[in-house]
Design a protein around this motif. Structure first.
Motif, PDB file in Angstrom:
ATOM      1  N   TYR A 234      40.677 -78.489  29.297  1.00 16.29           N
ATOM      2  CA  TYR A 234      41.939 -77.982  29.960  1.00 16.29           C
ATOM      3  C   TYR A 234      43.112 -79.004  29.832  1.00 16.29           C
ATOM      4  O   TYR A 234      42.933 -80.431  29.821  1.00 16.29           O
ATOM      5  CB  TYR A 234      41.720 -77.895  31.396  1.00 16.29           C
ATOM      6  N   SER A 238      40.893 -81.235  36.485  1.00 20.18           N
ATOM      7  CA  SER A 238      40.171 -80.083  37.005  1.00 20.18           C
ATOM      8  C   SER A 238      40.546 -79.799  38.674  1.00 20.18           C
ATOM      9  O   SER A 238      40.237 -78.843  39.428  1.00 20.18           O
ATOM     10  CB  SER A 238      38.713 -80.183  36.768  1.00 20.18           C
ATOM     11  N   LEU A 241      43.097 -77.339  39.423  1.00 22.72           N
ATOM     12  CA  LEU A 241      42.478 -76.062  39.122  1.00 22.72           C
ATOM     13  C   LEU A 241      41.661 -75.472  40.168  1.00 22.72           C
ATOM     14  O   LEU A 241      41.463 -74.298  40.465  1.00 22.72           O
ATOM     15  CB  LEU A 241      41.983 -76.061  37.777  1.00 22.72           C
ATOM     16  N   GLN A 244      43.231 -74.397  43.259  1.00 23.64           N
ATOM     17  CA  GLN A 244      43.721 -73.042  43.053  1.00 23.64           C
ATOM     18  C   GLN A 244      42.624 -71.940  43.026  1.00 23.64           C
ATOM     19  O   GLN A 244      42.816 -70.901  43.544  1.00 23.64           O
ATOM     20  CB  GLN A 244      44.418 -72.980  41.552  1.00 23.64           C
ATOM     21  N   TYR A 245      41.547 -72.239  42.407  1.00 28.46           N
ATOM     22  CA  TYR A 245      40.584 -71.202  42.113  1.00 28.46           C
ATOM     23  C   TYR A 245      40.092 -70.933  43.683  1.00 28.46           C
ATOM     24  O   TYR A 245      39.516 -69.693  43.802  1.00 28.46           O
ATOM     25  CB  TYR A 245      39.462 -71.819  41.377  1.00 28.46           C
ATOM     26  N   ILE A 251      43.762 -68.329  40.866  1.00 28.79           N
ATOM     27  CA  ILE A 251      44.429 -69.161  39.922  1.00 28.79           C
ATOM     28  C   ILE A 251      45.652 -68.405  39.470  1.00 28.79           C
ATOM     29  O   ILE A 251      45.855 -67.049  39.792  1.00 28.79           O
ATOM     30  CB  ILE A 251      43.440 -69.020  38.460  1.00 28.79           C
ATOM     31  N   ASP A 252      46.707 -69.060  39.201  1.00 33.24           N
ATOM     32  CA  ASP A 252      48.090 -68.434  39.043  1.00 33.24           C
ATOM     33  C   ASP A 252      47.918 -67.615  37.732  1.00 33.24           C
ATOM     34  O   ASP A 252      47.764 -68.137  36.626  1.00 33.24           O
ATOM     35  CB  ASP A 252      48.985 -69.560  38.601  1.00 33.24           C
ATOM     36  N   GLU A 264      38.066 -67.489  37.403  1.00 34.56           N
ATOM     37  CA  GLU A 264      37.832 -68.887  36.733  1.00 34.56           C
ATOM     38  C   GLU A 264      39.088 -69.179  35.804  1.00 34.56           C
ATOM     39  O   GLU A 264      39.343 -68.302  35.321  1.00 34.56           O
ATOM     40  CB  GLU A 264      36.712 -69.300  36.035  1.00 34.56           C
ATOM     41  N   PRO A 265      39.505 -70.369  35.971  1.00 31.12           N
ATOM     42  CA  PRO A 265      40.423 -70.787  35.000  1.00 31.12           C
ATOM     43  C   PRO A 265      40.064 -70.809  33.724  1.00 31.12           C
ATOM     44  O   PRO A 265      39.012 -71.447  33.406  1.00 31.12           O
ATOM     45  CB  PRO A 265      40.785 -72.215  35.319  1.00 31.12           C
ATOM     46  N   ASN A 365      43.125 -66.374  28.224  1.00 34.50           N
ATOM     47  CA  ASN A 365      44.203 -67.184  28.052  1.00 34.50           C
ATOM     48  C   ASN A 365      44.922 -66.841  26.628  1.00 34.50           C
ATOM     49  O   ASN A 365      43.969 -67.265  25.791  1.00 34.50           O
ATOM     50  CB  ASN A 365      43.906 -68.769  28.215  1.00 34.50           C
ATOM     51  N   TRP A 560      32.948 -74.354  37.743  1.00 32.59           N
ATOM     52  CA  TRP A 560      33.628 -73.710  39.187  1.00 32.59           C
ATOM     53  C   TRP A 560      32.940 -72.932  39.947  1.00 32.59           C
ATOM     54  O   TRP A 560      33.176 -72.877  41.167  1.00 32.59           O
ATOM     55  CB  TRP A 560      34.749 -72.353  38.313  1.00 32.59           C
TER      56      TRP A 560
END
Ligand SMILES: *[C@@H]1O[C@H](CO)[C@@H](O)[C@H](O)[C@H]1NC(C)=O
Ligand SMILES: *[C@@H]1O[C@H](CO)[C@@H](O)[C@H](O)[C@H]1NC(C)=O
Ligand SMILES: *[C@@H]1O[C@H](CO)[C@@H](O)[C@H](O)[C@H]1NC(C)=O
Ligand SMILES: *[C@@H]1O[C@H](CO)[C@@H](O)[C@H](O)[C@H]1NC(C)=O
Ligand SMILES: *[C@@H]1O[C@H](CO)[C@@H](O)[C@H](O)[C@H]1NC(C)=O
Ligand SMILES: *[C@@H]1O[C@H](CO)[C@@H](O)[C@H](O)[C@H]1NC(C)=O
Ligand SMILES: *[C@@H]1O[C@H](CO)[C@@H](O)[C@H](O)[C@H]1NC(C)=O
Ligand SMILES: *[C@@H]1O[C@H](CO)[C@@H](O)[C@H](O)[C@H]1NC(C)=O
Ligand SMILES: *[C@@H]1O[C@H](CO)[C@@H](O)[C@H](O)[C@H]1NC(C)=O
Ligand SMILES: *[C@@H]1O[C@H](CO)[C@@H](O)[C@H](O)[C@H]1NC(C)=O
Ligand SMILES: *[C@@H]1O[C@H](CO)[C@@H](O)[C@H](O)[C@H]1NC(C)=O
Ligand SMILES: *[C@@H]1O[C@H](CO)[C@@H](O)[C@H](O)[C@H]1NC(C)=O
Ligand SMILES: [Cu+2]
Length: 600
Positions: A234, A238, A241, A244-245, A251-252, A264-265, A365, A560
């Motif tokens: 990443y 982490s 992230l 956020q998760y 996650i954005d 998950e990111p 991604n 995660w």
């Protein structure tokens, strides 16, 4: 809500009425008092999270360059030293690990990393079976950490397993913890170590552990040894992230095609031996190489191959298996395979491929290059290879190498089971003050580490304890039991599960839910390993013996998911736990915890 475990004596009937497949993911359940750190409220809270991430990126791009943080080093060669003496005469091997922050750019993007001895991947630990291993870990991080020795049985030394909240408290900043244990004389093969506190290993705290033995069935059957470390990577720390998760919004998703709470990111890159598209294997012609492939990633299953070279798989998670030829090896997080590659094709350079199985992610991604390349060269000067990938299609199933291909060379039928434990894993939206949060559950328990009173210390004080706080699902049995553990998956994704302190037999796996008497189980020399992939909306049945005193985590190795609570524990022979020689510095460090910081 409290979830206390007591051993189910009736065994498994295989039915679980009321838990209909595919409905569980969205079942809201009410919990309170968890993860206050991550509870955010409404729009304002979301802004705080977003700002925190922006700040993190700012630090990553700007301030860091002016700091005096050192730059990580990466070894140019991952060939093992041919002069290492493989012997059954044992010795003590000492290592010093300094865990610190450092600056690095494994994928070309500079960021703060967490590393061992300023190296990434971390230094090789190389021993013979039966050796005593002593590793002094000096924590120079601003946060607590632990180091886990993945796959080690730790028989009699459960307190050296390095699992935050279970076998120890995080090593406080500035403090040392000396891991000292004997490598089990029955164990050899390819292992690794990594931080086992929150998602820290995602940031770089991991490295290889190779155990040699003249008793290993494949000993002497190849010429050279090389390490192939696969990992996902990443661009940011982490910890941000993870916040956020575990947040209400998740996650954005703007970079990834939409918001998806609980997803998950997805990583930004993949690495081979700590580099994206830059590692080289400079080999000699006409030799056989044992490639020890280790997935040290956080989320990603890899498909490993070398152009034009058939791979003969000879080891899975430390167990020598009957050689089986393949073009590609699927390897999920925390698993290991050894393959024999013979350098007998035309001299030159070839592509080594770690293809990231991004179809297994919940979010994709678009900036991720899923084909991670390294170069293998022999008999010529290295050039950029223009060799072709194997043409056979890759099934997008996110599964392990077919079990029928994993036949242990030392055949071992498991004893008959004496007890059955059935567990259902799921992700569920939970209601917190001011928002929802997607957490992971083993039955109705979402794990949260107790960083000041690990379950091992609880049991060593209380004797045979069968009740724990509501965030711990612990199966306690004071007799040596042969467990059949049936794990059912109410999630659509597959999950690589790892059991600490044991090697288990894989009796069966399938789609849907396990049905006693109907689902096929095999007890004739089944695969034995320490990490297996539970299929999406499927089940696995594993068998193991509770003859190793201590508390052992059983968890999904996707970083995660473990941090979201996908972990339960087995307490083997609690009557013997009070006899364990737990060093006093372990409990001293528990008394030194800052308190309040939740770090799974
Ligand atoms: C150690 O290895 C030697 C030679 O490989 C063998 O003869 C001997 O029996 C082994 N000893 C033990 C205790 O396994
Ligand atoms: C990296 O290189 C150093 C020095 O050559 C060596 O001591 C260390 O074991 C190497 N680490 C790995 C992972 O090969
Ligand atoms: C330490 O932990 C905090 C809280 O989780 C986190 O924000 C921070 O990034 C961590 N620092 C490092 C170096 O891991
Ligand atoms: C931790 O270990 C390092 C390396 O052995 C040593 O220099 C340091 O003094 C130790 N620190 C403490 C607090 O014991
Ligand atoms: C890999 O690196 C080479 C040499 O730096 C470069 O030419 C190539 O475009 C890179 N490939 C990918 C997929 O990044
Ligand atoms: C290369 O070695 C492999 C494995 O030993 C063997 O199957 C294959 O036939 C060999 N190929 C050539 C061209 O010698
Ligand atoms: C490998 O050995 C064969 C037969 O001995 C020889 O013809 C060939 O040139 C060798 N290959 C390389 C790359 O040196
Ligand atoms: C595994 O291999 C067996 C035997 O070839 C086959 O019957 C089975 O369908 C395979 N399983 C999967 C999931 O591909
Ligand atoms: C194990 O179970 C099988 C099948 O139920 C039975 O035939 C066998 O006798 C059992 N073995 C032992 C040692 O109890
Ligand atoms: C998990 O839940 C199932 C279904 O209620 C139950 O049969 C089983 O005993 C539970 N497992 C554990 C370890 O509590
Ligand atoms: C352990 O086994 C003994 C003898 O078989 C039995 O009396 C006892 O109840 C068992 N204990 C537990 C906790 O199952
Ligand atoms: C652990 O050691 C005990 C006592 O020597 C032995 O009975 C047991 O089988 C061992 N367990 C494992 C997993 O090695
Ligand atoms: Cu998982």
């Amino acid at each position: 809500m409290s979830t206390l475990f007591s051993l189910s004596k009736e065994g498994s009937s295989g039915d679980h009425e009321g838990l209909a497949l595919k409905e569980t993911r969205i079942t809201p359940i009410r919990r309170s008092g968890r993860r206050k750190l991550f509870v955010i409220t409404g729009i304002a809270g979301t802004i705080v999270v977003v700002l925190a991430l922006a700040l993190g990126l700012g630090l990553g791009l700007g301030l860091k360059k002016t700091s005096n943080m050192s730059y990580v080093t990466t070894n140019s060669s991952f060939l093992l030293d041919q002069n290492f003496v493989v012997t059954n005469i044992t010795t003590t091997r000492y290592y010093e690990f300094v865990i610190s922050e450092a600056t690095g750019s494994p994928n070309g993007f500079e960021r703060t990393m967490l590393v061992v001895n300023n190296q990434f991947p971390g230094p090789l630990v190389e021993v013979n079976s039966g050796d005593e291993l002593v590793v002094n870990v000096f924590n120079q991080l601003p946060n607590g950490t632990t180091i886990h020795w993945h796959g080690q049985l730790q028989n009699g030394t459960n307190y050296m397993d390095g699992t935050n909240g279970i076998t120890q408290c995080p090593i406080p900043p500035g403090m040392n913890f000396t891991y000292r244990f004997t490598i089990n004389p029955s164990q050899y093969g390819t292992f690794w170590y990594h931080a086992h506190a929150s998602t820290q290993y995602t940031d770089g705290i991991y490295g290889p552990l190779v155990i040699h033995s003249p008793s290993e069935p494949i000993f002497g059957q190849y010429d050279r040894d090389a390490l192939v470390i696969l990992s996902d990577w990443y661009d940011v720390m982490s910890s941000g992230l993870l916040t956020q998760y575990l947040s209400s919004a998740g996650i954005d998703g703007s970079n990834y095609g939409g918001v998806n709470p609980g997803a998950e990111p997805p990583p930004d890159s993949g690495l081979i031996n700590g580099k994206m598209n830059g590692s080289s294997f400079d080999l000699e012609p006409n030799l056989s190489y044992r490639l020890r492939i280790i997935n040290m990633g956080t989320l990603t299953e890899f498909m490993f191959s070398v152009d034009s070279h058939v791979l003969s798989v000879v080891e899975a998670d430390g167990i020598s298996i009957e050689p089986v030829n393949v073009h590609r090896v699927p390897i999920h997080v925390a698993q290991r395979y050894s393959v024999i590659l013979t350098t007998n094709q035309t001299a030159g350079s070839y592509n080594v491929r770690g293809e990231m199985q991004s179809s297994c992610y919940k979010l994709s991604n678009p900036n991720l290059n899923t084909m991670v390349l390294a170069t293998m060269t022999y008999g010529a000067s290295p050039t950029t290879p223009n060799t072709q990938d194997w043409s056979d299609a890759i099934p997008a199933l996110c599964l392990d190498l077919n079990s029928t291909m994993i036949v242990p060379q030392i055949a071992m039928d498991p004893p008959n089971s004496t007890d059955v434990v059935q567990v259902f894993m799921s992700f569920q939206q939970t209601i917190q003050s001011g928002g929802t949060q997607t957490l992971a559950f083993m039955n109705s328990t979402s794990w949260l580490s107790d960083t000041t009173n690990p379950t091992l210390l609880q049991m060593s004080k209380a004797g045979i304890q069968t009740t724990f706080d509501s965030n711990q699902l612990v199966v306690v049995n004071d007799n040596i039991t042969v467990f059949d553990l049936i794990l059912n998956n109410y999630d659509d994704a597959s999950h690589p599960f790892h059991l600490h302190g044991h090697v288990f037999w894989i009796l069966g796996e399938g789609d849907g839910s396990y049905t006693s008497g109907v689902s096929q189980l095999s007890t004739t020399n089944p695969p034995r390993r320490d990490t297996l992939t539970l299929p999406g909306y499927g089940w696995v049945a594993i068998r193991f013996i509770t003859d190793n005193p201590g508390l052992w985590a059983f968890h999904c190795h996707i970083g995660w998911h473990m941090a979201a609570g996908l972990l339960m524990q087995f307490a083997d022979l609690p009557g013997q736990i009070q006899q364990l020689q737990i060093p006093s510095y372990l409990s001293d460090q528990c008394a030194q915890q800052g308190g309040g910081v939740v770090a799974n």
